[in-house]
Write a protein that holds these residues in place. Structure first.
Motif, PDB file in Angstrom:
ATOM      1  N   UNK A  17       0.830  -1.210   0.000  1.00 66.60           N
ATOM      2  CA  UNK A  17       0.000   0.000   0.000  1.00 66.60           C
ATOM      3  C   UNK A  17       0.866   1.262   0.000  1.00 66.60           C
ATOM      4  N   UNK A  18       1.994   1.218   0.689  1.00 63.47           N
ATOM      5  CA  UNK A  18       2.900   2.368   0.719  1.00 63.47           C
ATOM      6  C   UNK A  18       3.488   2.634  -0.667  1.00 63.47           C
ATOM      7  N   UNK A  19       3.757   1.575  -1.412  1.00 60.91           N
ATOM      8  CA  UNK A  19       4.335   1.764  -2.749  1.00 60.91           C
ATOM      9  C   UNK A  19       3.324   2.376  -3.725  1.00 60.91           C
ATOM     10  N   UNK A  20       2.032   2.266  -3.418  1.00 59.67           N
ATOM     11  CA  UNK A  20       0.987   2.849  -4.264  1.00 59.67           C
ATOM     12  C   UNK A  20       0.348   4.076  -3.618  1.00 59.67           C
ATOM     13  N   UNK A  21       0.950   4.594  -2.570  1.00 54.62           N
ATOM     14  CA  UNK A  21       0.361   5.698  -1.806  1.00 54.62           C
ATOM     15  C   UNK A  21       0.206   6.968  -2.640  1.00 54.62           C
ATOM     16  N   UNK A  68      -3.664   3.588   3.199  1.00 59.86           N
ATOM     17  CA  UNK A  68      -2.993   3.915   4.451  1.00 59.86           C
ATOM     18  C   UNK A  68      -3.721   5.099   5.078  1.00 59.86           C
ATOM     19  N   UNK A  69      -3.891   5.074   6.381  1.00 50.81           N
ATOM     20  CA  UNK A  69      -4.621   6.131   7.078  1.00 50.81           C
ATOM     21  C   UNK A  69      -3.812   7.424   7.165  1.00 50.81           C
ATOM     22  N   UNK A  70      -2.494   7.336   7.045  1.00 50.69           N
ATOM     23  CA  UNK A  70      -1.628   8.523   7.056  1.00 50.69           C
ATOM     24  C   UNK A  70      -0.419   8.251   6.161  1.00 50.69           C
ATOM     25  N   UNK A  71       0.422   9.250   6.017  1.00 54.78           N
ATOM     26  CA  UNK A  71       1.571   9.130   5.127  1.00 54.78           C
ATOM     27  C   UNK A  71       2.454   7.962   5.579  1.00 54.78           C
ATOM     28  N   UNK A  72       3.038   7.234   4.616  1.00 53.53           N
ATOM     29  CA  UNK A  72       3.868   6.073   4.974  1.00 53.53           C
ATOM     30  C   UNK A  72       5.017   6.419   5.902  1.00 53.53           C
ATOM     31  N   UNK A  73       5.621   7.578   5.733  1.00 52.83           N
ATOM     32  CA  UNK A  73       6.782   7.945   6.561  1.00 52.83           C
ATOM     33  C   UNK A  73       6.375   8.310   7.992  1.00 52.83           C
TER      34      UNK A  73
END
Length: 76
Positions: A17-21, A68-73
């Motif tokens: 999911x982070x890679x498609x954020x 994702x509910x918030x930014x991956x970082x």
């Protein structure tokens, strides 16, 4: 360090999911499961747990899925 299968699958799903954020579109369970080779039914349970924990959010409808509910970082 040894991770449980459940933890490993959850991390793989979050990485997918982070890679498609950046595109902002929700990912469907089937799409994540296929990319990361996770059983669909098991992933469905994991994502429900992550949703209750505030890590991911779900979106209903024909273009629905999980984001994702918030930014991956900002997720640790």
């Amino acid at each position: 360090m040894e991770l449980s299968c459940k933890s490993e699958y959850a991390i793989l799903a979050l990485l997918e999911m982070a890679s498609h954020y950046e595109n902002g579109e929700p990912m469907q369970i089937r799409q994540i499961a296929t990319q990361q080779k996770i059983p669909d039914r098991y992933l469905e349970q994991l994502l429900a747990t992550l949703r209750r924990g505030g890590i991911v959010k779900s979106q209903r409808g024909s273009k629905g899925g999980y984001l994702l509910a918030r930014e991956p970082w900002k997720i640790s």
